[in-house]
Design a protein around this motif. Structure first.
Motif, mmCIF file in Angstrom:
data_model
loop_
_atom_site.group_PDB
_atom_site.id
_atom_site.type_symbol
_atom_site.label_atom_id
_atom_site.label_comp_id
_atom_site.label_asym_id
_atom_site.label_seq_id
_atom_site.Cartn_x
_atom_site.Cartn_y
_atom_site.Cartn_z
ATOM 1 N N PHE A 1 0.835 -1.207 0.000
ATOM 2 C CA PHE A 1 0.000 0.000 0.000
ATOM 3 C C PHE A 1 0.867 1.254 0.000
ATOM 4 C CE2 PHE A 1 -3.333 -2.716 2.339
ATOM 5 C CZ PHE A 1 -3.931 -3.075 1.142
ATOM 6 N N ALA A 2 1.962 1.229 0.761
ATOM 7 C CA ALA A 2 2.862 2.385 0.805
ATOM 8 C C ALA A 2 3.509 2.625 -0.558
ATOM 9 C CB ALA A 2 3.929 2.184 1.869
ATOM 10 N N PHE A 3 3.890 1.552 -1.255
ATOM 11 C CA PHE A 3 4.479 1.710 -2.588
ATOM 12 C C PHE A 3 3.488 2.393 -3.529
ATOM 13 C CE2 PHE A 3 7.342 -2.230 -1.873
ATOM 14 C CZ PHE A 3 8.250 -1.436 -1.197
ATOM 15 N N GLY A 4 2.218 2.009 -3.445
ATOM 16 C CA GLY A 4 1.210 2.620 -4.299
ATOM 17 C C GLY A 4 1.056 4.106 -4.033
ATOM 18 N N ILE A 5 1.079 4.504 -2.743
ATOM 19 C CA ILE A 5 0.973 5.924 -2.392
ATOM 20 C C ILE A 5 2.218 6.688 -2.837
ATOM 21 C CG2 ILE A 5 0.832 7.532 -0.455
ATOM 22 C CD1 ILE A 5 -0.835 5.412 1.009
ATOM 23 N N LEU A 6 3.394 6.088 -2.614
ATOM 24 C CA LEU A 6 4.638 6.768 -2.975
ATOM 25 C C LEU A 6 4.748 7.005 -4.475
ATOM 26 C CD1 LEU A 6 7.203 5.000 -0.603
ATOM 27 C CD2 LEU A 6 6.405 7.365 -0.491
ATOM 28 N N MET A 7 4.107 6.162 -5.271
ATOM 29 C CA MET A 7 4.141 6.372 -6.712
ATOM 30 C C MET A 7 3.495 7.708 -7.071
ATOM 31 S SD MET A 7 5.274 5.047 -9.438
ATOM 32 C CE MET A 7 5.125 5.231 -11.212
ATOM 33 N N PHE A 8 2.364 8.039 -6.430
ATOM 34 C CA PHE A 8 1.701 9.317 -6.704
ATOM 35 C C PHE A 8 2.467 10.478 -6.070
ATOM 36 C CE2 PHE A 8 -1.951 6.501 -7.473
ATOM 37 C CZ PHE A 8 -2.345 6.998 -8.707
ATOM 38 N N VAL A 9 3.091 10.228 -4.912
ATOM 39 C CA VAL A 9 3.936 11.269 -4.318
ATOM 40 C C VAL A 9 5.082 11.613 -5.266
ATOM 41 C CG1 VAL A 9 5.513 11.796 -2.410
ATOM 42 C CG2 VAL A 9 3.341 10.657 -1.949
ATOM 43 N N GLY A 10 5.711 10.597 -5.836
ATOM 44 C CA GLY A 10 6.787 10.837 -6.787
ATOM 45 C C GLY A 10 6.303 11.560 -8.035
ATOM 46 N N PHE A 11 5.095 11.187 -8.512
ATOM 47 C CA PHE A 11 4.538 11.876 -9.679
ATOM 48 C C PHE A 11 4.303 13.351 -9.368
ATOM 49 C CE2 PHE A 11 0.922 13.419 -12.123
ATOM 50 C CZ PHE A 11 1.285 13.075 -13.418
ATOM 51 N N GLY A 12 3.741 13.647 -8.166
ATOM 52 C CA GLY A 12 3.508 15.039 -7.789
ATOM 53 C C GLY A 12 4.795 15.823 -7.663
ATOM 54 N N TYR A 13 5.824 15.199 -7.094
ATOM 55 C CA TYR A 13 7.112 15.888 -6.959
ATOM 56 C C TYR A 13 7.704 16.200 -8.334
ATOM 57 C CZ TYR A 13 12.013 16.694 -5.785
ATOM 58 O OH TYR A 13 13.269 17.238 -5.689
ATOM 59 N N ALA A 14 7.640 15.231 -9.240
ATOM 60 C CA ALA A 14 8.171 15.466 -10.587
ATOM 61 C C ALA A 14 7.408 16.575 -11.296
ATOM 62 C CB ALA A 14 8.108 14.168 -11.397
ATOM 63 N N ALA A 15 6.085 16.617 -11.100
ATOM 64 C CA ALA A 15 5.288 17.675 -11.731
ATOM 65 C C ALA A 15 5.660 19.045 -11.157
ATOM 66 C CB ALA A 15 3.802 17.392 -11.533
ATOM 67 N N ARG A 16 5.867 19.116 -9.853
ATOM 68 C CA ARG A 16 6.251 20.390 -9.218
ATOM 69 C C ARG A 16 7.602 20.864 -9.737
ATOM 70 N NH1 ARG A 16 9.008 21.868 -4.464
ATOM 71 N NH2 ARG A 16 8.267 23.823 -3.558
ATOM 72 N N GLN A 17 8.554 19.941 -9.853
ATOM 73 C CA GLN A 17 9.866 20.327 -10.374
ATOM 74 C C GLN A 17 9.760 20.807 -11.817
ATOM 75 O OE1 GLN A 17 11.504 20.601 -7.337
ATOM 76 N NE2 GLN A 17 13.254 20.125 -8.662
ATOM 77 N N GLN A 18 8.927 20.140 -12.602
ATOM 78 C CA GLN A 18 8.733 20.559 -13.991
ATOM 79 C C GLN A 18 8.135 21.961 -14.053
ATOM 80 O OE1 GLN A 18 9.705 19.190 -16.702
ATOM 81 N NE2 GLN A 18 8.626 20.430 -18.227
ATOM 82 N N ALA A 19 7.181 22.247 -13.167
ATOM 83 C CA ALA A 19 6.569 23.581 -13.153
ATOM 84 C C ALA A 19 7.586 24.644 -12.747
ATOM 85 C CB ALA A 19 5.373 23.582 -12.198
ATOM 86 N N ARG A 20 8.425 24.360 -11.765
ATOM 87 C CA ARG A 20 9.446 25.313 -11.350
ATOM 88 C C ARG A 20 10.445 25.571 -12.469
ATOM 89 N NH1 ARG A 20 12.050 23.973 -5.656
ATOM 90 N NH2 ARG A 20 13.064 25.951 -6.199
ATOM 91 N N ASN A 21 10.862 24.516 -13.134
ATOM 92 C CA ASN A 21 11.803 24.686 -14.247
ATOM 93 C C ASN A 21 11.182 25.511 -15.372
ATOM 94 O OD1 ASN A 21 13.702 23.181 -12.890
ATOM 95 N ND2 ASN A 21 13.178 21.263 -13.920
ATOM 96 N N ALA A 22 9.897 25.281 -15.624
ATOM 97 C CA ALA A 22 9.219 26.040 -16.674
ATOM 98 C C ALA A 22 9.155 27.527 -16.303
ATOM 99 C CB ALA A 22 7.817 25.480 -16.898
ATOM 100 N N ALA A 23 8.909 27.825 -15.014
ATOM 101 C CA ALA A 23 8.860 29.223 -14.581
ATOM 102 C C ALA A 23 10.224 29.888 -14.719
ATOM 103 C CB ALA A 23 8.378 29.280 -13.129
#
Length: 290
Positions: free
Chosen positions: A220-242
Motif C-alpha cells: 500500500f505504501a508503494f502505491g501511495i509513494l508512486m503518486f507522491v513521486g509523480f507530484g514531486y516530478a510535476a512540481r519540479q517541472q513547473a518550477r523549471n518552466a517558470a
C-alpha cells in the motif's frame, strides 16, 4: 503553470502511476487475505488442538465431511489397526528434512473404518525410495486419540507399491477394496496401550501469523509513494518552466541584475577595468603630494 500535465507525455506518466498503484493495492489485499486465512488457522489450532477429546459418535459427521472450523479437533477412537492396509505417503518433509508418513486403516468397534496417520519417518539409507524400517502398530483392541484433518487432493503422479502420493482418502479406499470414511482422517495424538517403536510424532502447528501484515502495508505504501513521486516530478517541472520563462524575459532585454534579483538571486557583479601603468604612476605621485 501546470498545463503541461494535459500533454500526452504526462498523461502517459499518470496512467503508468495509476497502473502501478492498482497492482500494489491488489498485492496488498492479497497479503491481507492470506493473513486472514492464517489467523483463521491459528484460531482453529488454539481452540481445538488441546481441547478435551470428543467421542466418535459426536464426530461421525466430521469423518464424512469435515467442517473447517472443526479441524484439529481431538477424537477418541476404539478399535484395531488393519496392518495389511498400511501405506507410506511419499514426499512429506518435516523441519526441512525429506521423509514419509505412515497411514493405517483403523476398524472401529462400530464396524466403520477411518484412516489414522501414525507419524513421520525419515528417508532410508539402505533402500532408495523407502524408509529403512516401518514401526508396526499395536495389535488387538486399542484406544487412539486423533486430531481431525481434511482429506488431501489427488496428485497426478504414481507411487510404488505400498505407497501413496498423497492422503487422498477416496483413492486409498479404492485401493483397499473396502469402504472408508473419506471426509477426514486422524493425525495420531496418543495410543493405549502404547508401543515402544513409534514413528516420529508431529509437532504442533505454528501459531505465528508471519509477515503478511507488514508486506501488505509495504505494498500500500508503494502505491501511495508512486503518486507522491509523480507530484514531486510535476512540481519540479513547473518550477523549471517558470525559471525558463524568466530567462526568456532576460534575453528579450531586461537587465540581468534586475531579473536575477526578481528570482531572489544576488546580481552578478560588474567586472572592473584594470588601470594602465601610466595611471598607476600618476596615482602614486598624487599620494606623495607632487
Amino acid at each position: 503553470m501546470y498545463k503541461f500535465l494535459f500533454s500526452s507525455k504526462w498523461l502517459g506518466y499518470l496512467l503508468l502511476a495509476a497502473i502501478f498503484a492498482t497492482g500494489c493495492v491488489f498485492l496488498g489485499r492479497w497479503q491481507m487475505d492470506r493473513r486472514a486465512e492464517t489467523l483463521a488457522e491459528i484460531q482453529r489450532v488454539t481452540s481445538n488442538y488441546s481441547a478435551t477429546p470428543v467421542t466418535f459418535d459426536q464426530a461421525r459427521d466430521e469423518f464424512n465431511q469435515l467442517d473447517p472450523s472443526r479441524e484439529w479437533t481431538q477424537v477418541k477412537l476404539q478399535g484395531s489397526y488393519d496392518v495389511d492396509g498400511q501405506r507410506i505417503v511419499r514426499n512429506r518433509p518435516l523441519n526441512g528434512q525429506p521423509g514419509y508418513e505412515v497411514v493405517v486403516p483403523f476398524k472401529l468397534v462400530s464396524g466403520e473404518t477411518v484412516v489414522i496417520d501414525r507419524g513421520w519417518l525419515p528417508i532410508g539409507n539402505k533402500t532408495p525410495g523407502r524408509p529403512d524400517s516401518i514401526p508396526a502398530p499395536p495389535s488387538g483392541q486399542i484406544t487412539a486419540v486423533v486430531r481431525l484433518k481434511h482429506s488431501e487432493p489427488t496428485l497426478q503422479r504414481g507411487a510404488p507399491e505400498g505407497q501413496l502420493a498423497s492422503i487422498d482418502l477416496p483413492t486409498y479406499a479404492a485401493e483397499l477394496g473396502y469402504p472408508l470414511l473419506t471426509g477426514a482422517y486422524g493425525q495420531l495424538a496418543s495410543e493405549t496401550p502404547p508401543v515402544a517403536d513409534m514413528p516420529q510424532p508431529f509437532p504442533m502447528p505454528s501459531v505465528d501469523e508471519g509477515t503478511h501484515l507488514s508486506y501488505s502495508l509495504q505494498w500500500f505504501a508503494f502505491g501511495i509513494l508512486m503518486f507522491v513521486g509523480f507530484g514531486y516530478a510535476a512540481r519540479q517541472q513547473a518550477r523549471n518552466a517558470a525559471m525558463d520563462a524568466e530567462d526568456a524575459e532576460v534575453l528579450d532585454g531586461e537587465p540581468a541584475h534586475t531579473a536575477a534579483g526578481a528570482r531572489g538571486r544576488p546580481p552578478v557583479p560588474r567586472k572592473r577595468k584594470r588601470p594602465t601603468a601610466e595611471e598607476e604612476e600618476d596615482a602614486i605621485l598624487d599620494a606623495q603630494g607632487y
